[in-house]
Design an enzyme around this catalytic site. Structure first.
Site, PDB file in Angstrom:
ATOM      1  N   TYR A 125      41.503  34.394  41.618  1.00  0.00           N
ATOM      2  CA  TYR A 125      43.136  34.758  41.637  1.00  0.00           C
ATOM      3  C   TYR A 125      43.817  33.427  41.538  1.00  0.00           C
ATOM      4  O   TYR A 125      43.949  32.563  42.208  1.00  0.00           O
ATOM      5  CB  TYR A 125      43.461  35.195  42.923  1.00  0.00           C
ATOM      6  CG  TYR A 125      42.757  36.412  43.194  1.00  0.00           C
ATOM      7  CD1 TYR A 125      42.317  37.521  42.580  1.00  0.00           C
ATOM      8  CD2 TYR A 125      42.381  36.854  44.684  1.00  0.00           C
ATOM      9  CE1 TYR A 125      41.356  38.590  42.464  1.00  0.00           C
ATOM     10  CE2 TYR A 125      41.591  38.120  44.972  1.00  0.00           C
ATOM     11  CZ  TYR A 125      41.150  39.044  43.869  1.00  0.00           C
ATOM     12  OH  TYR A 125      40.471  40.194  44.181  1.00  0.00           O
TER      13      TYR A 125
ATOM     14  N   HIS B 210      31.825  38.764  43.573  1.00  0.00           N
ATOM     15  CA  HIS B 210      32.867  39.291  42.913  1.00  0.00           C
ATOM     16  C   HIS B 210      32.620  39.857  41.644  1.00  0.00           C
ATOM     17  O   HIS B 210      31.795  39.234  40.825  1.00  0.00           O
ATOM     18  CB  HIS B 210      33.849  38.116  42.584  1.00  0.00           C
ATOM     19  CG  HIS B 210      35.268  38.540  42.310  1.00  0.00           C
ATOM     20  ND1 HIS B 210      36.298  37.539  42.092  1.00  0.00           N
ATOM     21  CD2 HIS B 210      35.769  40.003  42.085  1.00  0.00           C
ATOM     22  CE1 HIS B 210      37.446  38.332  42.024  1.00  0.00           C
ATOM     23  NE2 HIS B 210      37.278  39.541  41.703  1.00  0.00           N
TER      24      HIS B 210
END
Length: 351
Positions: free
Chosen positions: A75, A142
């Site tokens: 992010y 992830h």
């Protein structure tokens, strides 16, 4: 009702905590709020947020009884974690659970993913350094579908995360990804105990396919985090961000139906975002709904939906858009489209 373990007298708004719904997350010791805060917006991927806005959002979320935060190195390529590293030291560590991820990193396709054991261990240390933390509560793989093979996840990434847990740098291990079938594949093969899964956009107005694997996950005592009820901006009054995977779909019906549903809501004085959150909150088998938010006002609106539900008019509107625009989609999604595009980009970069 007893306060959750994350309650800190003098810090929390006690009335807000008492009105929050909490659920046990799988077999962990984490009793988590029904609404959790995703912190990707702190990296300004949905629009600019300054530090004061970011701090206010996180502080008010925690004081209101939300007790789980989620982030990742991906992010903003470290930005979300770095901003949290300026916020979290000012807040009681007892007041929150925090989860981060490994495996997805840089914007360049050839450097975007690395699920190797060595990079996994380095990534955890870097995340802890960025956030000024001694440990995270859940360390997650992830988007594991982007590994060249799930064998790497099973033989390298997860054993590395077990070392992380053994070293006291994380308490639990989770896996994330878009294709639902990968959860069963990895859970069946892994010798490492997996405590949670994070599934995104598979329990939303347009797609409820997460329900098909919930009995299996419950049998395995795996906690379920349901992320992005607004489908990363697809169910909103604005066009989704330019990076949204729905744009990669040849068939534009999903995009079109979501836009038509949003317009119908607007024409009838209803906010489709409110309906999307309500739809997730009323599903009894969903432990927590994880959502990124960009302001305290947005936080308060979503929390109000959780606590007070929606009006009869809003329920009628919800039922109409479900039957008219969503159910005909038959759980349409972009499974496989992102990974195909990614490997095509990798091949092109080698030419």
């Amino acid at each position: 009702m007893m306060h959750p373990k994350t309650y800190v007298e003098g810090f929390h708004n006690e009335d807000s905590v008492k009105s929050m719904t909490y659920n046990m997350l799988g077999a962990t010791d984490m009793c988590v709020s029904a609404l959790s805060l995703g912190t990707s917006p702190l990296a300004c991927i949905y629009g600019n947020m300054n530090f004061d806005e970011s701090f206010s959002l996180v502080e008010n979320a925690l004081k209101s009884g939300i007790n789980m935060l989620d982030t990742a190195p991906w992010y903003g390529h470290g930005t979300s974690e770095s901003v949290l590293g300026q916020i979290l030291p000012k807040l009681p560590r007892k007041s929150y659970y925090i989860n981060t991820k490994v495996g997805r990193y840089d914007p360049e396709p050839e450097r975007m993913f690395d699920f190797s054991a060595e990079r996994t261990l380095r990534s955890v240390d870097k995340s802890l350094q960025r956030m000024d933390l001694e440990y995270v509560d859940i360390i997650q793989v992830h988007d594991m579908e982007f590994a060249p093979s799930l064998d790497i996840i099973i033989n390298e990434t997860l054993p590395a995360l077990q070392k992380v847990v053994d070293q006291g740098k994380a308490r639990y291990i989770g896996i994330t990804g878009y294709p639902l079938e990968n959860y069963r594949k990895v859970l069946e093969r892994s010798s490492v105990k997996i405590d949670t899964i994070l599934s995104y956009t598979h329990y939303a107005l347009h797609d409820t396919s997460l329900l098909t694997i919930l009995p299996y996950l419950k049998e395995k005592c795996v906690g379920v985090i349901n992320a992005s009820p607004v489908v990363m901006g697809l169910l909103s009054n604005q066009a989704p961000p330019s990076w949204h995977p729905a744009y990669l779909m040849e068939d534009k019906t999903l995009l079109e139906n979501c836009q038509l549903a949003a317009k119908y809501c607007q024409d009838h004085g209803v906010d489709i975002v409110k309906l999307a959150f309500h739809f997730a909150f009323i599903q009894p088998d969903i432990t927590t709904t994880l959502a990124g938010m960009t302001s305290t006002a947005e936080l308060n609106k979503n929390r109000d939906v959780l606590q007070n539900g929606i009006t009869e008019h809003e329920k009628e509107t919800l039922n109409y858009i479900l039957s008219t625009y969503m159910k005909p989609l038959n759980n349409t999604n972009w499974d496989g489209i992102e990974t195909t595009a990614f490997w095509e980009d990798i091949a092109a970069s080698k030419r």
